[in-house]
Write a protein that holds these residues in place. Structure first.
Motif, PDB file in Angstrom:
ATOM      1  N   LEU A 132       1.149  -1.053   0.197  1.00 43.20           N
ATOM      2  CA  LEU A 132       0.062   0.165   0.069  1.00 43.20           C
ATOM      3  C   LEU A 132       0.859   1.305   0.314  1.00 43.20           C
ATOM      4  O   LEU A 132       1.604   1.388   1.164  1.00 43.20           O
ATOM      5  N   TYR A 133       0.715   2.060  -0.832  1.00 38.07           N
ATOM      6  CA  TYR A 133       1.550   3.645  -1.371  1.00 38.07           C
ATOM      7  C   TYR A 133       0.534   4.437  -0.081  1.00 38.07           C
ATOM      8  O   TYR A 133      -0.765   4.788  -0.702  1.00 38.07           O
ATOM      9  N   ASP A 134       0.537   4.577   0.830  1.00 33.68           N
ATOM     10  CA  ASP A 134      -0.439   5.637   1.871  1.00 33.68           C
ATOM     11  C   ASP A 134      -0.189   7.159   0.779  1.00 33.68           C
ATOM     12  O   ASP A 134       1.346   7.844   1.539  1.00 33.68           O
ATOM     13  N   ASN A 135      -1.147   7.498   0.587  1.00 32.62           N
ATOM     14  CA  ASN A 135      -0.964   8.854  -0.244  1.00 32.62           C
ATOM     15  C   ASN A 135      -1.252  10.342   0.689  1.00 32.62           C
ATOM     16  O   ASN A 135      -2.362  10.676   0.593  1.00 32.62           O
ATOM     17  N   GLY A 136      -0.762   9.963   1.825  1.00 39.38           N
ATOM     18  CA  GLY A 136      -1.294  10.680   3.151  1.00 39.38           C
ATOM     19  C   GLY A 136      -2.627  10.774   3.716  1.00 39.38           C
ATOM     20  O   GLY A 136      -2.458  11.671   4.184  1.00 39.38           O
ATOM     21  N   SER A 137      -2.797   9.261   4.461  1.00 39.69           N
ATOM     22  CA  SER A 137      -3.493   8.980   5.170  1.00 39.69           C
ATOM     23  C   SER A 137      -3.998   9.513   6.285  1.00 39.69           C
ATOM     24  O   SER A 137      -3.225   9.415   7.149  1.00 39.69           O
ATOM     25  N   ASP A 138      -5.179  10.264   7.159  1.00 40.74           N
ATOM     26  CA  ASP A 138      -4.982  10.506   8.229  1.00 40.74           C
ATOM     27  C   ASP A 138      -6.430  10.231   9.227  1.00 40.74           C
ATOM     28  O   ASP A 138      -6.582  10.105  10.263  1.00 40.74           O
ATOM     29  N   ASP A 139      -7.060   8.643   8.423  1.00 40.55           N
ATOM     30  CA  ASP A 139      -7.100   7.621   9.665  1.00 40.55           C
ATOM     31  C   ASP A 139      -6.727   7.132  10.331  1.00 40.55           C
ATOM     32  O   ASP A 139      -6.190   7.101  10.710  1.00 40.55           O
ATOM     33  N   ASP A 140      -7.572   6.064  10.899  1.00 39.76           N
ATOM     34  CA  ASP A 140      -6.659   5.038  11.758  1.00 39.76           C
ATOM     35  C   ASP A 140      -6.409   3.594  10.814  1.00 39.76           C
ATOM     36  O   ASP A 140      -6.468   2.380  10.750  1.00 39.76           O
ATOM     37  N   LEU A 141      -5.698   4.248   9.370  1.00 39.23           N
ATOM     38  CA  LEU A 141      -5.346   3.402   8.211  1.00 39.23           C
ATOM     39  C   LEU A 141      -3.870   2.354   9.065  1.00 39.23           C
ATOM     40  O   LEU A 141      -4.232   1.124   8.708  1.00 39.23           O
ATOM     41  N   GLN A 142      -3.453   3.150   9.752  1.00 31.39           N
ATOM     42  CA  GLN A 142      -1.838   2.191  10.179  1.00 31.39           C
ATOM     43  C   GLN A 142      -2.441   0.968  11.447  1.00 31.39           C
ATOM     44  O   GLN A 142      -2.248  -0.310  10.971  1.00 31.39           O
ATOM     45  N   GLN A 143      -3.645   1.071  12.217  1.00 39.54           N
ATOM     46  CA  GLN A 143      -4.944   0.576  13.052  1.00 39.54           C
ATOM     47  C   GLN A 143      -4.535  -0.349  12.691  1.00 39.54           C
ATOM     48  O   GLN A 143      -4.821  -2.049  12.837  1.00 39.54           O
ATOM     49  N   VAL A 144      -5.125  -0.048  11.221  1.00 44.26           N
ATOM     50  CA  VAL A 144      -6.069  -1.805  11.022  1.00 44.26           C
ATOM     51  C   VAL A 144      -5.238  -2.416  10.263  1.00 44.26           C
ATOM     52  O   VAL A 144      -5.217  -3.605  10.195  1.00 44.26           O
ATOM     53  N   VAL A 145      -4.355  -1.891   9.381  1.00 45.23           N
ATOM     54  CA  VAL A 145      -2.828  -2.676   8.660  1.00 45.23           C
ATOM     55  C   VAL A 145      -2.819  -3.569  10.570  1.00 45.23           C
ATOM     56  O   VAL A 145      -2.224  -4.758  10.241  1.00 45.23           O
ATOM     57  N   GLU A 146      -1.872  -2.655  10.814  1.00 47.68           N
ATOM     58  CA  GLU A 146      -1.297  -3.694  12.021  1.00 47.68           C
ATOM     59  C   GLU A 146      -2.235  -5.343  12.909  1.00 47.68           C
ATOM     60  O   GLU A 146      -2.481  -6.058  13.158  1.00 47.68           O
ATOM     61  N   GLU A 147      -4.024  -4.697  12.869  1.00 48.72           N
ATOM     62  CA  GLU A 147      -4.583  -5.881  13.071  1.00 48.72           C
ATOM     63  C   GLU A 147      -5.021  -7.094  11.473  1.00 48.72           C
ATOM     64  O   GLU A 147      -4.549  -8.126  11.955  1.00 48.72           O
ATOM     65  N   LEU A 148      -4.427  -6.780  10.813  1.00 49.82           N
ATOM     66  CA  LEU A 148      -4.751  -7.672   9.656  1.00 49.82           C
ATOM     67  C   LEU A 148      -3.348  -8.350   9.583  1.00 49.82           C
ATOM     68  O   LEU A 148      -3.275  -9.538   9.631  1.00 49.82           O
ATOM     69  N   VAL A 149      -1.879  -7.484   9.529  1.00 54.01           N
ATOM     70  CA  VAL A 149      -0.809  -8.058  10.038  1.00 54.01           C
ATOM     71  C   VAL A 149      -0.738  -8.716  11.094  1.00 54.01           C
ATOM     72  O   VAL A 149      -0.286 -10.546  10.403  1.00 54.01           O
ATOM     73  N   LYS A 150      -1.727  -8.483  12.567  1.00 56.91           N
ATOM     74  CA  LYS A 150      -1.448  -9.380  13.512  1.00 56.91           C
ATOM     75  C   LYS A 150      -1.910 -11.133  13.088  1.00 56.91           C
ATOM     76  O   LYS A 150      -2.374 -12.202  13.846  1.00 56.91           O
ATOM     77  N   GLU A 151      -3.478 -10.703  11.899  1.00 66.11           N
ATOM     78  CA  GLU A 151      -4.651 -12.130  12.241  1.00 66.11           C
ATOM     79  C   GLU A 151      -3.480 -12.598  10.639  1.00 66.11           C
ATOM     80  O   GLU A 151      -4.312 -13.775  10.189  1.00 66.11           O
ATOM     81  N   GLY A 152      -2.289 -12.586  10.367  1.00 64.62           N
ATOM     82  CA  GLY A 152      -1.678 -13.180   9.157  1.00 64.62           C
ATOM     83  C   GLY A 152      -1.253 -12.868   7.790  1.00 64.62           C
ATOM     84  O   GLY A 152      -1.061 -13.749   7.135  1.00 64.62           O
ATOM     85  N   PHE A 153      -2.289 -11.638   7.920  1.00 67.61           N
ATOM     86  CA  PHE A 153      -1.732 -10.492   6.302  1.00 67.61           C
ATOM     87  C   PHE A 153      -0.222 -10.544   5.813  1.00 67.61           C
ATOM     88  O   PHE A 153       0.179  -9.588   7.341  1.00 67.61           O
ATOM     89  N   ASP A 154      -0.100 -10.587   4.650  1.00 70.00           N
ATOM     90  CA  ASP A 154       1.081  -9.643   4.489  1.00 70.00           C
ATOM     91  C   ASP A 154       0.994  -7.851   3.651  1.00 70.00           C
ATOM     92  O   ASP A 154       0.659  -8.365   2.267  1.00 70.00           O
ATOM     93  N   ILE A 155       1.501  -7.350   4.227  1.00 62.77           N
ATOM     94  CA  ILE A 155       0.736  -6.399   4.270  1.00 62.77           C
ATOM     95  C   ILE A 155       2.076  -5.177   4.923  1.00 62.77           C
ATOM     96  O   ILE A 155       2.297  -4.789   5.975  1.00 62.77           O
ATOM     97  N   ILE A 156       2.334  -4.686   3.554  1.00 63.24           N
ATOM     98  CA  ILE A 156       3.458  -3.836   3.847  1.00 63.24           C
ATOM     99  C   ILE A 156       2.765  -2.144   3.387  1.00 63.24           C
ATOM    100  O   ILE A 156       1.997  -2.246   2.670  1.00 63.24           O
TER     101      ILE A 156
END
Length: 590
Positions: free
Chosen positions: A342-366
């Motif tokens: 994901l190329y983050d183009n200036g998000s100011d929502d809780d994107l990083q929190q959602v990414v971290e949750e998905l990574v903990k669930e086993g998804f490979d997200i960068i």
């Protein structure tokens, strides 16, 4: 008030006493009429604010809360030095103690972006441990709040966004602002030379070094679609001093992407460690002009992954898509996508929190911080190089797009082979798969559907528009040219285009108006820089009938509805629906 008494001594004393009593009552009346409030602070310092156009007085503890903006102007030349103007009506005077000494100005580099936003880059040596509570101070003493935006990698630099104040927009040429922690205590600017504000329309904004060359990303050199300067007209320039910088020939020039050989190691100062980074820019030889740059020459960089090389990755540029991300990741991971970039183009929502949750669930997200607005094609080119060591194929689709094949309807559950089999069974000369898009409309939705876009939007336009691609990274042409999610390939490789009844991409493009309105403001096409400008009116990036302003058209909820299509809606419900204590829900619902 003055009392003049020309009588003997007793009458003088009596007159003075009368004057004092009268003045005491007058002062009490004046304070009461102006709602005087006095409350001690921990430091017992007070601030008296005087409204410059009325006689009213107010007293409050110091320091006063910082306003959302401040204009320090219209102060009389004879005003004492411990006065500060909060706005064009109000002056602040520090009574018991003067304000602290003004800090030294922080040297920054700033760029004027579309929408009168100023993008401020803080050099790494000036980076603050606290990125919050900053303000931009402009040459005319206007101040606007600076919002922390993110950190640019290679070299590490903090960035901020602040609006260009209205009055500053009327002063040409535009000058770069300074950063301060408080509008009450601006940095000392006596003798400071205000540099010009760089223009986003003409700038080297990023670079990426490979083992063989350097890739520059540049605005304002190739400005017309399909028209590119010849490489022989250009040179890459290494070094802060462009006149004495090291130059290498440009080998490719396409859209915003330019490539050139790396300079000899002995020709430039060493890179890395504590050494100062080396600026890299682009010279237009025919005009004897060097494009301003905020990019630096670095050692070769590539994406690294602990999970090894993936057969199929997905790449997209995102901005405030946290509410959509789980559905998109869960669905595509089950049909064959192994890694998400994901190329983050200036998000100011809780994107990083959602990414971290998905990574903990086993998804490979960068996630990769990509600050630059309106640069989707350039971002795809960057990813094609940056991810080459960890991805064999990349599917370039957005978070509102879902790959669907009607032959999957009879499958009881999804399988990773559904997409990967398309790649494995084709010949070695296949370099790209092209898939048509079906564009879905608002489908009577007024807000984001709680069960996800695949469940909420089911009415689409009859004919497909555009296409998205799955690309073999080794097959991409050196120019990195891509248009609307498909790349130019090296000689000898071919593109296979699927027909719509075989496999499609469901593009949930025209969503409920609040969602589409946010999308309207940040469209990332290279050729529709600003939707509010009347340029490229026939571009496919524009919504038919929408015009040039983000105002909801009449009947928006019913627009673009020519075919009721429940194919993916029913399939996703079968694959990912489940019973819960509160009723039926989808796997991606929290």
């Amino acid at each position: 008030m003055a009392c003049q008494v020309r009588t003997p001594f007793l009458y003088v004393v009596a007159s003075i006493a009368f004057c004092l009593v009268f003045y005491h009552h007058y002062l009490r009346h004046a304070i009461a009429s102006s709602s005087l409030q006095l409350s001690p602070s921990a430091t017992s310092n007070y601030v008296i604010t005087h409204t410059l156009t009325t006689p009213s007085i107010a007293v409050a503890p110091a320091p006063a809360p910082a306003p959302s903006y401040a204009i320090r102007e219209n102060l009389p030349a004879a005003a004492p030095p411990n006065y500060a103007i909060i706005d064009n009506l109000t002056a602040v005077h520090y009574v018991n103690s003067p304000p602290p000494l003004p800090p030294s100005p922080i040297s920054t580099t700033s760029i004027l972006l579309p929408g009168w936003e100023v993008f401020v880059i803080v050099p790494r040596r000036e980076n603050s441990s606290d990125p919050n509570g900053d303000f931009c101070v402009f040459e005319n003493n206007e101040v606007s709040p600076a919002k922390y935006f993110g950190r640019l990698p290679f070299p590490d630099r903090a960035t901020f966004i602040c609006p260009l104040p209205l009055h500053a927009r009327r002063r040409l040429p535009f000058k770069q602002p300074l950063l301060t922690k408080s509008p009450m205590h601006p940095p000392e600017t006596n003798g400071f030379s205000w540099p010009l504000l760089s223009q986003w329309s003409h700038l080297v904004y990023d670079s990426l070094t490979t083992n063989d060359d350097v890739v520059l990303f540049v605005k304002g050199v190739n400005i017309h679609q399909g028209t590119n300067r010849k490489p022989s007209e250009l040179r890459c320039v290494f070094g802060d001093d462009a006149s004495n910088g090291v130059r290498t020939a440009v080998t490719t020039s396409m859209q915003e992407v330019f490539r050139c050989p790396r300079p000899e190691q002995t020709a430039v100062p060493p890179v890395g460690g504590e050494a100062e980074p080396i600026k890299v820019s682009l010279e237009i030889v025919t005009e004897n002009k060097v494009v301003p740059s905020v990019a630096y020459y670095t050692p070769p960089r590539r994406l690294e992954s602990k999970k090894g090389k993936s057969l199929l990755c997905a790449n997209t540029m995102v901005n405030n898509v946290a509410k959509f991300l789980r559905e998109w990741v869960i669905y595509h991971s089950k049909i064959g996508v192994e890694k998400f970039l994901l190329y983050d183009n200036g998000s100011d929502d809780d994107l990083q929190q959602v990414v971290e949750e998905l990574v903990k669930e086993g998804f490979d997200i960068i996630t990769y911080f990509w600050a630059w607005p309106k640069t989707q094609e350039a971002g795809f080119s960057h990813a094609a190089i940056y991810a080459k060591e960890v991805c064999t194929w990349i599917i370039y689709i957005d978070v509102d797009e879902f790959v669907y094949r009607s032959s999957w309807d009879n499958l009881p559950k999804p399988s990773t082979s559904l997409l990967q089999s398309l790649l494995a069974r084709n010949s070695s000369k296949l370099g790209q798969l092209s898939i048509n898009c079906r564009e879905f409309g608002p489908s009577e939705q007024r807000v984001h559907p709680v069960m996800g876009v695949t469940q909420g939007y089911h009415c689409r336009r009859r004919h497909h528009n555009r296409h998205k691609s799955i690309v073999l990274l080794d097959a991409i042409d050196d120019s990195l040219l891509n248009v609307v999610h498909h790349f130019r390939l090296r000689r000898g490789y071919k593109t296979k285009r699927f027909v719509s009844n075989h496999i499609v991409v469901n593009h949930y493009k025209y969503q409920a108006w609040p969602e589409f309105r946010a999308k309207f403001r940040r469209r990332v096409s290279a050729y529709v820089l600003d939707w509010t400008q009347k340029l490229n009116p026939k571009s496919h990036d524009r919504a038919p009938g929408l015009g040039f302003s983000a105002v909801e058209p009449d009947g928006w909820a019913q627009k673009f509805c020519e075919v009721h299509d429940h194919g993916l809606k029913d399939l996703a419900r079968k694959w990912f629906g489940m019973e819960s204590g509160s009723g039926y829900k989808m796997a991606w619902q929290r």
